[in-house]
Design a protein around this motif. Structure first.
Motif, short mmCIF file in Angstrom:
data_model
loop_
_atom_site.label_atom_id
_atom_site.label_comp_id
_atom_site.label_asym_id
_atom_site.label_seq_id
_atom_site.Cartn_x
_atom_site.Cartn_y
_atom_site.Cartn_z
N ALA A 239 0.83 -1.21 0.00
CA ALA A 239 0.00 0.00 0.00
C ALA A 239 0.87 1.25 0.00
N MET A 240 1.96 1.25 0.79
CA MET A 240 2.85 2.40 0.82
C MET A 240 3.61 2.53 -0.49
N LYS A 241 3.91 1.40 -1.13
CA LYS A 241 4.58 1.43 -2.43
C LYS A 241 3.71 2.12 -3.47
N SER A 242 2.40 1.89 -3.42
CA SER A 242 1.53 2.52 -4.40
C SER A 242 1.55 4.04 -4.25
N ALA A 243 1.63 4.53 -3.00
CA ALA A 243 1.72 5.97 -2.78
C ALA A 243 3.03 6.51 -3.35
N ARG A 244 4.13 5.76 -3.14
CA ARG A 244 5.42 6.18 -3.68
C ARG A 244 5.39 6.14 -5.21
N ASP A 245 4.75 5.10 -5.77
CA ASP A 245 4.64 4.99 -7.22
C ASP A 245 3.86 6.17 -7.80
N THR A 246 2.81 6.61 -7.08
CA THR A 246 2.02 7.74 -7.55
C THR A 246 2.87 9.00 -7.64
N LYS A 247 3.66 9.25 -6.59
CA LYS A 247 4.54 10.42 -6.60
C LYS A 247 5.56 10.32 -7.74
N ARG A 248 6.10 9.11 -7.94
CA ARG A 248 7.10 8.92 -8.99
C ARG A 248 6.48 9.11 -10.37
N SER A 249 5.27 8.58 -10.57
CA SER A 249 4.61 8.71 -11.88
C SER A 249 4.29 10.17 -12.18
N GLN A 250 3.97 10.94 -11.14
CA GLN A 250 3.71 12.37 -11.35
C GLN A 250 4.97 13.08 -11.84
N ARG A 251 6.12 12.67 -11.27
CA ARG A 251 7.38 13.26 -11.74
C ARG A 251 7.66 12.85 -13.19
N GLN A 252 7.34 11.58 -13.52
CA GLN A 252 7.60 11.11 -14.87
C GLN A 252 6.68 11.78 -15.88
N LYS A 253 5.41 12.01 -15.50
CA LYS A 253 4.47 12.65 -16.40
C LYS A 253 4.88 14.08 -16.70
N SER A 254 5.51 14.71 -15.74
CA SER A 254 5.95 16.09 -15.96
C SER A 254 7.23 16.16 -16.79
N ASN A 255 7.74 14.95 -17.17
CA ASN A 255 8.94 14.87 -18.01
C ASN A 255 10.18 15.46 -17.34
N VAL A 256 10.18 15.48 -16.00
CA VAL A 256 11.36 15.96 -15.28
C VAL A 256 12.35 14.80 -15.16
N PRO A 257 13.57 14.93 -15.66
CA PRO A 257 14.55 13.85 -15.54
C PRO A 257 14.82 13.50 -14.07
N GLN A 258 15.14 12.24 -13.82
CA GLN A 258 15.36 11.78 -12.45
C GLN A 258 16.77 11.20 -12.32
N VAL A 259 17.46 11.63 -11.27
CA VAL A 259 18.80 11.16 -10.95
C VAL A 259 18.76 10.45 -9.61
N ALA A 260 19.39 9.29 -9.50
CA ALA A 260 19.47 8.56 -8.23
C ALA A 260 20.93 8.49 -7.81
N ILE A 261 21.18 8.81 -6.53
CA ILE A 261 22.53 8.66 -5.97
C ILE A 261 22.59 7.29 -5.31
N ALA A 262 23.47 6.44 -5.80
CA ALA A 262 23.63 5.09 -5.24
C ALA A 262 25.08 4.91 -4.83
N GLY A 263 25.34 3.90 -4.03
CA GLY A 263 26.72 3.64 -3.65
C GLY A 263 26.81 2.85 -2.36
N TYR A 264 28.04 2.59 -1.97
CA TYR A 264 28.33 1.85 -0.76
C TYR A 264 27.95 2.68 0.45
N THR A 265 27.62 2.01 1.54
CA THR A 265 27.29 2.74 2.76
C THR A 265 28.49 3.56 3.23
N ASN A 266 28.21 4.76 3.69
CA ASN A 266 29.22 5.69 4.22
C ASN A 266 30.19 6.19 3.15
N ALA A 267 29.78 6.13 1.87
CA ALA A 267 30.64 6.67 0.81
C ALA A 267 30.49 8.18 0.68
N GLY A 268 29.43 8.75 1.27
CA GLY A 268 29.23 10.19 1.21
C GLY A 268 28.10 10.61 0.29
#
Length: 476
Positions: A239-268
């Motif tokens: 149920a919480m995932k669907s709320a997150r998906d809704t927010k994400r789909s709104q960002r995608q519909k607005s055609n705003v590019p999305q960047v994710a910061i990933a990496g090892y823990t404590n990398a900064g």
């Protein structure tokens, strides 16, 4: 009053979670420190009434590991990482032992002779806990405890405990609790008659008819309770995932590019997010300081807007239960246009860090997304090491979130990697179609605007679909 069991505590904990969807800034440092365990708690090995899983109350620990393949340096680095995990969980690490053997002993993890040596070392140091650098089978842990006479926990239990301490949002708490219960389920174990009750009344006394009556052993009851709770948690997370998906789909519909910061823990990662966007999220020199994703809006040097998300850090041998439980959170990575992969430049095994992150990214089916590798903490390494790092990963960047070194180059590289609007539009858009002008500002690059009698005179570079709508609405 009857003492509450460990299982009851785990099953009860989710009920107290706050009923809101806030996923914002992380817990501040002062409150985080207040979660540290109180020194001086007794940790003598003792049976628990219904489950083998013990609440971690770590004080003085000895680390153990086996070295079968790879180099000795790799094995030592892995044990140092376990030490950092133990300290994050609140432990005082006294010593660490490595045994070279092709496979861990199926009975006691270490060989019997080494287990006896470990007993002597634990006794001489006054340690109260042994932490194994692997996920132990329940039988291995019991057998090793029988030899060393103190509590034994494994790497997975430590990581789960850290996550349980640090999760603060409702979704984070539910995800961690689900992972803990999945870890607990195969480790249920009973002691004595208290686990064997099948019926009550006269049947309990074995008095003829009824002695074979319906009922459950205590361990069966616990297993059923856990399965019921896990099913509820999965429903809640969905149920919480669907709320997150809704927010994400709104960002995608607005055609705003999305960047994710990933990496090892404590990398900064959080430090870089703060440096780029002034997001104000918690930055702490500790493992897994970020568990709940933070999404912020930013723009490229040429004015294009995009979102940037900080995500949970990874670690070697990240328990599969956590990857599954945090899948909805990690989907911030799988829906991104670009992954900014942050690596700790001071780590002795940067390629191991990169490999671990790539493994988790592959698990969430995000391997095809463009990646920009960024070595953080460059101010702490020598020029020779900087040259070596650039050679290890061609096209990578060296930055320092602390000093600001290389941040401008990072912003330029992000801008170059994001989708670029490539259709030029020049014309007057009626005031009744102000929504098109807003979309041009949000998802395109606006060169100029001027307000005339007929509408908004717009000069912009936009995507083909928006360009077609603008042309259709344009005043002739």
């Amino acid at each position: 009053m009857e003492k509450e069991s460990t299982l009851d505590r785990i099953l009860r904990r989710g009920a107290a979670a706050p009923r809101n969807e806030f996923d914002g800034d992380q817990l501040d440092l002062e409150a985080r420190e207040s979660l540290r365990r109180v020194a001086g708690l007794s940790t003598e090995l003792q049976d628990i009434s219904d489950v083998e899983y013990r609440q971690l109350r770590l004080e003085k620990v000895v680390l153990i590991g086996t070295w079968g393949s790879g180099t000795l340096t790799d094995a030592e680095n892995s044990l140092r990482e376990l030490a950092a995990l133990a300290e994050t969980a609140g432990a005082d690490v006294l010593d660490g032992l490595l045994q070279r053997r092709s496979m861990p002993d199926p009975a006691t993890y270490l060989g019997k002779g080494k287990a006896k040596e470990l007993h002597d070392l634990v006794k001489s140091l006054g340690a109260d806990t042994v932490i194994a650098n692997a996920e132990l089978a329940p039988s291995q842990r019991r057998a090793l405890e029988d030899v060393v006479k103190v509590k034994v926990v494994d790497r997975t239990a430590i990581i789960l405990d850290i996550f349980a301490q640090h999760a603060k949002s409702r979704e984070g708490k539910a995800q961690v609790e689900l992972a803990q219960l999945e870890y607990l389920l195969p480790r249920l174990r009973g002691w004595g008659e208290s686990m064997s009750r099948q019926a009550g009344g006269q049947a309990a006394g074995g008095m003829g008819i009824g002695s074979r009556g319906p009922g459950e052993t205590k361990i069966e009851l616990d297993r059923r309770r856990i399965n019921t709770k896990m099913a509820k948690l999965r429903r809640d997370i969905a149920a919480m995932k669907s709320a997150r998906d809704t927010k994400r789909s709104q960002r995608q519909k607005s055609n705003v590019p999305q960047v994710a910061i990933a990496g090892y823990t404590n990398a900064g990662k959080s430090s870089i997010l703060n440096r780029l966007t002034k997001a104000g999220v918690l930055v702490e020199n500790a493992l897994f300081a970020t568990l709940d994703p933070t999404v912020r809006q930013h723009e490229t040097p040429d004015g294009r807007q995009y979102t940037i998300a900080d995500t949970v850090g990874f670690v070697r041998q990240l328990p599969h239960q956590l990857v599954e439980a945090f899948r909805s959170t990690l989907e911030e990575i799988s829906h991104a246009n670009l992954i900014v992969h942050v690596v700790d430049a001071t780590d002795p095994d940067v390629l191991g860090q990169i490999r671990t992150v790539h493994e988790v990214v592959a698990e969430v089916e995000a391997s095809a997304i463009p990646e920009l590798i960024v070595f953080n903490k460059a101010d702490l390494v020598s020029e020779e090491d900087q040259i070596r790092l650039r050679g290890l990963v061609p096209g990578s960047l060296l930055v320092s979130a602390r000093t600001g070194l290389g941040i401008a180059e990072l912003e330029t590289a992000i801008a170059a990697s994001l989708p670029k609007p490539d259709i030029e539009f020049v014309g007057v858009v009626p005031y009744s179609r102000g929504d098109l002008v807003s979309r041009a500002h949000l998802a395109g690059r606006v060169v100029s605007t001027d307000y005339v009698e007929a509408g908004t005179k717009l000069h912009a570079f936009v995507k083909p679909d928006l360009a077609a709508e603008l042309e259709e609405a344009k005043q002739s």
